[in-house]
Design an enzyme around this catalytic site. Structure first.
Site, PDB file in Angstrom:
ATOM      1  N   SER A  49       0.844  -1.125  -0.109  1.00  0.00           N
ATOM      2  CA  SER A  49       0.080  -0.010   0.149  1.00  0.00           C
ATOM      3  C   SER A  49       0.859   1.169   0.112  1.00  0.00           C
ATOM      4  O   SER A  49       1.706   1.620   1.047  1.00  0.00           O
ATOM      5  CB  SER A  49      -0.878  -0.025   1.187  1.00  0.00           C
ATOM      6  N   HIS A  85      -1.174  -1.355  -4.316  1.00  0.00           N
ATOM      7  CA  HIS A  85      -2.442  -0.998  -3.777  1.00  0.00           C
ATOM      8  C   HIS A  85      -2.497   0.556  -3.630  1.00  0.00           C
ATOM      9  O   HIS A  85      -1.750   1.169  -2.935  1.00  0.00           O
ATOM     10  CB  HIS A  85      -2.363  -1.761  -2.263  1.00  0.00           C
ATOM     11  N   ASP A  87      -5.066   3.556  -2.091  1.00  0.00           N
ATOM     12  CA  ASP A  87      -5.957   3.878  -1.113  1.00  0.00           C
ATOM     13  C   ASP A  87      -6.650   5.076  -1.348  1.00  0.00           C
ATOM     14  O   ASP A  87      -6.067   6.319  -1.207  1.00  0.00           O
ATOM     15  CB  ASP A  87      -5.480   3.671   0.506  1.00  0.00           C
ATOM     16  N   MET A 146      -9.396   7.841  -0.320  1.00  0.00           N
ATOM     17  CA  MET A 146     -10.162   8.139   0.908  1.00  0.00           C
ATOM     18  C   MET A 146     -10.778   9.656   0.627  1.00  0.00           C
ATOM     19  O   MET A 146     -10.386  10.732   0.311  1.00  0.00           O
ATOM     20  CB  MET A 146      -9.496   8.147   2.253  1.00  0.00           C
ATOM     21  N   HIS A 181      -8.446   0.745  -3.941  1.00  0.00           N
ATOM     22  CA  HIS A 181      -9.468   0.670  -3.039  1.00  0.00           C
ATOM     23  C   HIS A 181     -10.112   1.709  -2.883  1.00  0.00           C
ATOM     24  O   HIS A 181      -9.388   2.768  -2.155  1.00  0.00           O
ATOM     25  CB  HIS A 181      -8.416  -0.034  -1.802  1.00  0.00           C
ATOM     26  N   MET A 238     -12.250   3.994  -0.642  1.00  0.00           N
ATOM     27  CA  MET A 238     -13.025   4.433   0.443  1.00  0.00           C
ATOM     28  C   MET A 238     -13.821   5.608   0.249  1.00  0.00           C
ATOM     29  O   MET A 238     -13.550   6.585   1.037  1.00  0.00           O
ATOM     30  CB  MET A 238     -12.015   4.236   1.833  1.00  0.00           C
ATOM     31  N   MET A 284     -11.578  -6.211   5.270  1.00  0.00           N
ATOM     32  CA  MET A 284     -10.845  -5.120   6.061  1.00  0.00           C
ATOM     33  C   MET A 284     -10.407  -5.897   7.470  1.00  0.00           C
ATOM     34  O   MET A 284     -11.147  -6.258   8.177  1.00  0.00           O
ATOM     35  CB  MET A 284     -11.463  -3.938   6.333  1.00  0.00           C
ATOM     36  N   ASP A 316      -6.655  -6.691   4.038  1.00  0.00           N
ATOM     37  CA  ASP A 316      -5.878  -5.209   4.092  1.00  0.00           C
ATOM     38  C   ASP A 316      -5.894  -4.733   5.649  1.00  0.00           C
ATOM     39  O   ASP A 316      -7.156  -4.496   6.117  1.00  0.00           O
ATOM     40  CB  ASP A 316      -6.771  -4.395   3.268  1.00  0.00           C
TER      41      ASP A 316
HETATM   42  C1  DX5 Z   1      -6.286   1.429   5.324  1.00  0.00           C
HETATM   43  C2  DX5 Z   1      -6.241   0.859   4.197  1.00  0.00           C
HETATM   44  C3  DX5 Z   1      -4.961  -0.023   4.063  1.00  0.00           C
HETATM   45  C4  DX5 Z   1      -3.660   0.546   4.549  1.00  0.00           C
HETATM   46  C5  DX5 Z   1      -2.842  -0.586   5.350  1.00  0.00           C
HETATM   47  O1  DX5 Z   1      -7.593   1.993   5.436  1.00  0.00           O
HETATM   48  O2  DX5 Z   1      -7.142   0.381   3.373  1.00  0.00           O
HETATM   49  O3  DX5 Z   1      -4.689  -0.219   2.657  1.00  0.00           O
HETATM   50  O4  DX5 Z   1      -2.750   1.229   3.909  1.00  0.00           O
HETATM   51  O5  DX5 Z   1      -2.069  -0.323   5.850  1.00  0.00           O
HETATM   52  P1  DX5 Z   1      -1.280  -1.099   7.029  1.00  0.00           P
HETATM   53  O6  DX5 Z   1      -0.499  -2.334   6.345  1.00  0.00           O
HETATM   54  O7  DX5 Z   1       0.090  -0.302   7.545  1.00  0.00           O
HETATM   55  O8  DX5 Z   1      -2.189  -1.669   7.906  1.00  0.00           O
HETATM   56 ZN    ZN Z   2      -6.661  -0.393   1.320  1.00  0.00          ZN
END
Ligand code: DX5
Ligand code: ZN
Length: 217
Positions: A9, A34, A36, A38, A67, A69, A138, A176
């Site tokens: 990620s 990956h 993310d 948000m 991903h 969110m 998750m 994840d």
């Molecule tokens: C959290 C994200 C993850 C995050 C994981 O909301 O969806 O992808 O980057 O990070 P680690 O591996 O540090 O928990």
């Molecule tokens: Zn993620």
């Protein structure tokens, strides 16, 4: 032997050297990158958006595992496909019309993923499981990197595996949050196909080696 896929990620990358960190991933054994996204509404944080993804896409040689969110993700499916998503994952909790949104992703020719939060039961996927390429469980509450892994995830993987086998679905399981060198092999053994890891990879003195460790190499 079952494939052990890793999707590092970039949320934990050094954003002042993002190009360098993408190059490090290009040279590593990572299977996907990956990303993310948000929106500050679905999750209590805002990460990065389209211009940053556009730049990542230009220098990444790994396929992009995006991903989302964000609420009502169907509003942005076309844009994220244009920006290079190879897997596009949306949250079951973020749309009233999950089936329609999944069909929209598939119609664009990219792999469709559905994610569920820690408190969402696997059973919500029963009527969509044959339509999806990936289920992203998750294993922390989404929004931040570096959180502690939730142990109940193993039980969810077992229930999801059973659903996939009974239904004949080809869906693969991605995990994840809080993944590290101590729990990775247990997660693969439990039935995960791909693990996301942010902090573990990018805080490691040798991120490529961290990926090998996650794969049990
Ligand atoms: C959290 C994200 C993850 C995050 C994981 O909301 O969806 O992808 O980057 O990070 P680690 O591996 O540090 O928990
Ligand atoms: Zn993620």
């Amino acid at each position: 032997m079952k494939e052990k896929l890793i999707s590092p990620s970039l949320l934990s990358a050094d954003f002042s050297h993002l190009g360098r960190d993408v190059e490090i991933m290009n040279a590593s054994g990572a299977d996907y990158l990956h990303i993310d996204i948000m929106d500050g509404v679905f999750v209590p944080n805002i990460s990065y958006g389209m211009p940053v993804l556009d730049s990542i896409n230009k220098c990444a040689s790994k396929p992009l595992d995006v991903h989302l969110m964000i609420v009502e993700p169907e509003r942005y499916i076309d844009r994220f496909v244009e920006l290079g998503a190879d897997i596009l994952t949306i949250h079951a909790e973020a749309t009233h019309h999950l089936h329609r949104a999944v069909q929209m992703i598939k119609a664009k020719g990219v792999q469709a993923g559905v994610s569920i939060n820690p408190a969402t039961p696997v059973s919500v996927l029963e009527d969509i499981i044959c339509d999806v390429d990936w289920v992203l469980i998750m294993s922390v509450n989404p929004g931040f990197g570096g959180q502690k892994f939730i142990e109940n995830t193993y039980a969810k993987i077992a229930r999801l595996r059973e659903m996939i086998e009974k239904s004949g679905s080809k869906a693969r399981i991605e995990i994840d949050g809080g993944v590290n060198g101590d729990n990775a092999s247990k997660l693969f053994d439990a039935g995960a196909d791909m693990l996301v890891a942010g902090n573990y990879v990018f805080r490691h003195e040798n991120p490529s080696r961290a990926i090998e460790i996650l794969k049990g190499l």
